[in-house]
Design a protein around this motif. Structure first.
Motif, PDB file in Angstrom:
ATOM      1  N   ALA A   1     132.081  15.213   1.149  1.00  0.00           N
ATOM      2  CA  ALA A   1     130.987  15.506   2.086  1.00  0.00           C
ATOM      3  C   ALA A   1     129.799  16.102   1.324  1.00  0.00           C
ATOM      4  O   ALA A   1     129.980  16.914   0.404  1.00  0.00           O
ATOM      5  CB  ALA A   1     131.461  16.490   3.150  1.00  0.00           C
ATOM      6  N   PRO A   2     128.593  15.697   1.657  1.00  0.00           N
ATOM      7  CA  PRO A   2     127.399  16.242   0.980  1.00  0.00           C
ATOM      8  C   PRO A   2     127.340  17.762   1.096  1.00  0.00           C
ATOM      9  O   PRO A   2     127.535  18.324   2.175  1.00  0.00           O
ATOM     10  CB  PRO A   2     126.235  15.589   1.744  1.00  0.00           C
ATOM     11  CG  PRO A   2     126.824  14.363   2.365  1.00  0.00           C
ATOM     12  CD  PRO A   2     128.242  14.709   2.700  1.00  0.00           C
ATOM     13  N   GLY A   3     127.094  18.411  -0.042  1.00  0.00           N
ATOM     14  CA  GLY A   3     127.022  19.872  -0.052  1.00  0.00           C
ATOM     15  C   GLY A   3     128.376  20.552   0.036  1.00  0.00           C
ATOM     16  O   GLY A   3     128.453  21.772   0.194  1.00  0.00           O
ATOM     17  N   GLY A   4     129.438  19.767  -0.075  1.00  0.00           N
ATOM     18  CA  GLY A   4     130.778  20.324   0.023  1.00  0.00           C
ATOM     19  C   GLY A   4     131.255  20.965  -1.273  1.00  0.00           C
ATOM     20  O   GLY A   4     130.528  21.064  -2.263  1.00  0.00           O
ATOM     21  N   THR A   5     132.524  21.365  -1.286  1.00  0.00           N
ATOM     22  CA  THR A   5     133.103  22.072  -2.428  1.00  0.00           C
ATOM     23  C   THR A   5     133.056  21.246  -3.703  1.00  0.00           C
ATOM     24  O   THR A   5     132.699  21.740  -4.767  1.00  0.00           O
ATOM     25  CB  THR A   5     134.566  22.463  -2.129  1.00  0.00           C
ATOM     26  OG1 THR A   5     134.609  23.239  -0.934  1.00  0.00           O
ATOM     27  CG2 THR A   5     135.148  23.274  -3.273  1.00  0.00           C
ATOM     28  N   VAL A   6     133.419  19.960  -3.603  1.00  0.00           N
ATOM     29  CA  VAL A   6     133.454  19.104  -4.793  1.00  0.00           C
ATOM     30  C   VAL A   6     132.061  18.996  -5.414  1.00  0.00           C
ATOM     31  O   VAL A   6     131.887  19.160  -6.629  1.00  0.00           O
ATOM     32  CB  VAL A   6     134.005  17.705  -4.440  1.00  0.00           C
ATOM     33  CG1 VAL A   6     133.865  16.766  -5.645  1.00  0.00           C
ATOM     34  CG2 VAL A   6     135.468  17.796  -4.022  1.00  0.00           C
ATOM     35  N   GLU A   7     131.073  18.740  -4.587  1.00  0.00           N
ATOM     36  CA  GLU A   7     129.700  18.594  -5.090  1.00  0.00           C
ATOM     37  C   GLU A   7     129.211  19.881  -5.754  1.00  0.00           C
ATOM     38  O   GLU A   7     128.577  19.858  -6.821  1.00  0.00           O
ATOM     39  CB  GLU A   7     128.771  18.205  -3.934  1.00  0.00           C
ATOM     40  CG  GLU A   7     127.362  17.850  -4.385  1.00  0.00           C
ATOM     41  CD  GLU A   7     126.499  17.371  -3.240  1.00  0.00           C
ATOM     42  OE1 GLU A   7     125.473  18.026  -2.955  1.00  0.00           O
ATOM     43  OE2 GLU A   7     126.865  16.343  -2.606  1.00  0.00           O
ATOM     44  N   LYS A   8     129.519  21.020  -5.145  1.00  0.00           N
ATOM     45  CA  LYS A   8     129.093  22.306  -5.691  1.00  0.00           C
ATOM     46  C   LYS A   8     129.783  22.603  -7.028  1.00  0.00           C
ATOM     47  O   LYS A   8     129.148  23.075  -7.978  1.00  0.00           O
ATOM     48  CB  LYS A   8     129.386  23.427  -4.698  1.00  0.00           C
ATOM     49  CG  LYS A   8     128.502  23.407  -3.466  1.00  0.00           C
ATOM     50  CD  LYS A   8     128.889  24.523  -2.515  1.00  0.00           C
ATOM     51  CE  LYS A   8     128.016  24.509  -1.262  1.00  0.00           C
ATOM     52  NZ  LYS A   8     128.406  25.566  -0.288  1.00  0.00           N
ATOM     53  N   LYS A   9     131.067  22.324  -7.096  1.00  0.00           N
ATOM     54  CA  LYS A   9     131.825  22.594  -8.322  1.00  0.00           C
ATOM     55  C   LYS A   9     131.354  21.710  -9.474  1.00  0.00           C
ATOM     56  O   LYS A   9     131.229  22.167 -10.609  1.00  0.00           O
ATOM     57  CB  LYS A   9     133.322  22.386  -8.082  1.00  0.00           C
ATOM     58  CG  LYS A   9     133.986  23.511  -7.295  1.00  0.00           C
ATOM     59  CD  LYS A   9     134.079  24.777  -8.116  1.00  0.00           C
ATOM     60  CE  LYS A   9     134.861  25.862  -7.415  1.00  0.00           C
ATOM     61  NZ  LYS A   9     134.936  27.102  -8.214  1.00  0.00           N
ATOM     62  N   VAL A  10     131.106  20.450  -9.186  1.00  0.00           N
ATOM     63  CA  VAL A  10     130.617  19.533 -10.224  1.00  0.00           C
ATOM     64  C   VAL A  10     129.257  20.008 -10.738  1.00  0.00           C
ATOM     65  O   VAL A  10     128.973  19.966 -11.944  1.00  0.00           O
ATOM     66  CB  VAL A  10     130.536  18.094  -9.678  1.00  0.00           C
ATOM     67  CG1 VAL A  10     129.824  17.183 -10.681  1.00  0.00           C
ATOM     68  CG2 VAL A  10     131.941  17.558  -9.387  1.00  0.00           C
ATOM     69  N   ALA A  11     128.421  20.506  -9.826  1.00  0.00           N
ATOM     70  CA  ALA A  11     127.108  21.021 -10.221  1.00  0.00           C
ATOM     71  C   ALA A  11     127.234  22.259 -11.107  1.00  0.00           C
ATOM     72  O   ALA A  11     126.356  22.548 -11.925  1.00  0.00           O
ATOM     73  CB  ALA A  11     126.290  21.343  -8.975  1.00  0.00           C
ATOM     74  N   GLN A  12     128.346  22.985 -10.975  1.00  0.00           N
ATOM     75  CA  GLN A  12     128.583  24.190 -11.776  1.00  0.00           C
ATOM     76  C   GLN A  12     129.229  23.875 -13.132  1.00  0.00           C
ATOM     77  O   GLN A  12     129.510  24.783 -13.902  1.00  0.00           O
ATOM     78  CB  GLN A  12     129.472  25.169 -11.001  1.00  0.00           C
ATOM     79  CG  GLN A  12     128.803  25.756  -9.771  1.00  0.00           C
ATOM     80  CD  GLN A  12     129.774  26.526  -8.902  1.00  0.00           C
ATOM     81  OE1 GLN A  12     130.943  26.711  -9.241  1.00  0.00           O
ATOM     82  NE2 GLN A  12     129.296  26.979  -7.739  1.00  0.00           N
ATOM     83  N   GLY A  13     129.453  22.585 -13.387  1.00  0.00           N
ATOM     84  CA  GLY A  13     129.991  22.183 -14.677  1.00  0.00           C
ATOM     85  C   GLY A  13     131.488  21.958 -14.711  1.00  0.00           C
ATOM     86  O   GLY A  13     132.076  21.803 -15.789  1.00  0.00           O
ATOM     87  N   PHE A  14     132.128  21.933 -13.551  1.00  0.00           N
ATOM     88  CA  PHE A  14     133.568  21.696 -13.490  1.00  0.00           C
ATOM     89  C   PHE A  14     133.858  20.197 -13.500  1.00  0.00           C
ATOM     90  O   PHE A  14     133.105  19.402 -12.925  1.00  0.00           O
ATOM     91  CB  PHE A  14     134.164  22.305 -12.215  1.00  0.00           C
ATOM     92  CG  PHE A  14     134.328  23.788 -12.246  1.00  0.00           C
ATOM     93  CD1 PHE A  14     135.541  24.354 -12.562  1.00  0.00           C
ATOM     94  CD2 PHE A  14     133.256  24.629 -11.964  1.00  0.00           C
ATOM     95  CE1 PHE A  14     135.701  25.734 -12.590  1.00  0.00           C
ATOM     96  CE2 PHE A  14     133.394  26.001 -11.993  1.00  0.00           C
ATOM     97  CZ  PHE A  14     134.619  26.559 -12.304  1.00  0.00           C
TER      98      PHE A  14
END
Length: 284
Positions: free
Chosen positions: A177-190
């Motif tokens: 989902a847009p803005g979800g946990t996966v998207e946020k974590k990937v943006a943090q370098g995970f």
């Protein structure tokens, strides 16, 4: 048919992992005495063997030989063998092993080969900081697909010394989902590994931790015998007892001379005071 395809896929993954583990580094070592627990991971067995043979005939090399082998054991298999035995020579001199010659010819030779990391159980506190995040997630994915909780607690502890780990479980329809946990974590370098669990998906997030400065301690260095067996500390203590090193303190005159001598009560009584008088004065 499905089982056959699965087996073929697993074989391909194993081969790919072996190639990564066996990939040779282009780095070289100018002096074998510069080998340490940090740069050992950047070198291949043949670079180490070349540096070893260049320095082997130096006068003081025998002093450092065992210490160097202990360092090599962190990242490599170490096997002692007799080069005059044709079977052993054929096994260790015609494959992926590099040959190290002992300073003393009577000890034979040593064969070394990098330890392969093929399963999650191959991870250790020594090698966890020297693998990539992609390789870690590949090992987790091949651990029967059970997810993070299926990994033994001891292995999880090893992983978390080198990586930041977090997990979440979401329905398949919401995992991206847009803005979800996966998207946020990937943006943090995970990096993320997704493991399907029915209509849900477990996402495992991993990111390599920044190296921290090690606090120097005076812990004794691990020592091994010629067969690669760890020499226990208790054995060293037994040898110290035999040589009498622990009795040195008892026979040290300076120890006893540092103690305050007891008061001489006879001298005090000669001056007209008794022990009873002194006690009474203190009470008053």
């Amino acid at each position: 048919m499905k089982e056959e395809k699965k087996e073929k896929k697993e074989k391909k993954e194993k081969k790919a992992t072996k190639k990564k583990a066996a990939k040779k580094s282009t780095k070289t070592l100018e002096n074998i005495l510069d080998l340490n627990a940090n740069n050992i991971w950047e070198l291949d067995e043949f670079a180490i063997a070349d540096a070893w043979e260049r320095e082997r005939e130096e006068e003081d090399f025998t002093i450092s030989e065992q210490k160097l082998l202990n360092t090599i054991r962190l990242a490599f298999e170490v096997v002692h063998y007799n080069p005059e035995d044709e079977r052993e020579a054929a096994k260790y001199e015609n494959g992926g092993w590099a040959k190290l010659t002992h300073c003393q010819a009577a000890k034979g030779c040593v064969a070394i080969r990098r330890k392969a990391i093929e399963r999650i159980t191959d991870l250790s506190y020594e090698n966890i900081r020297h693998i990539s995040t992609a390789m870690l997630l590949e090992l987790i994915n091949r651990n029967f697909g059970g997810g993070w909780d299926s990994i033994a607690l001891a292995i999880r502890d090893i992983i978390e010394t080198g990586f930041e780990i977090s997990t979440t479980q979401l329905p398949q329809s919401r995992i991206h989902a847009p803005g979800g946990t996966v998207e946020k974590k990937v943006a943090q370098g995970f990096d993320v590994l997704e493991i399907p669990k029915g209509t849900w998906v477990e996402a495992i997030f991993a990111k390599k931790k920044d190296p921290v400065e090690k606090i120097r301690t005076d812990m004794p260095e691990l020592e091994y015998d010629e067969d690669g067996n760890l020499i226990r500390l208790s054995d060293d203590l037994d040898s110290r007892e035999e040589t009498g090193e622990d009795d040195e303190m008892e026979n040290d005159d300076t120890y006893f001379s540092s103690l305050t001598p007891e008061a001489n009560t006879e001298d005090m009584e000669e001056e007209g005071l008794s022990i009873e008088d002194i006690s009474e004065e203190e009470e008053e």
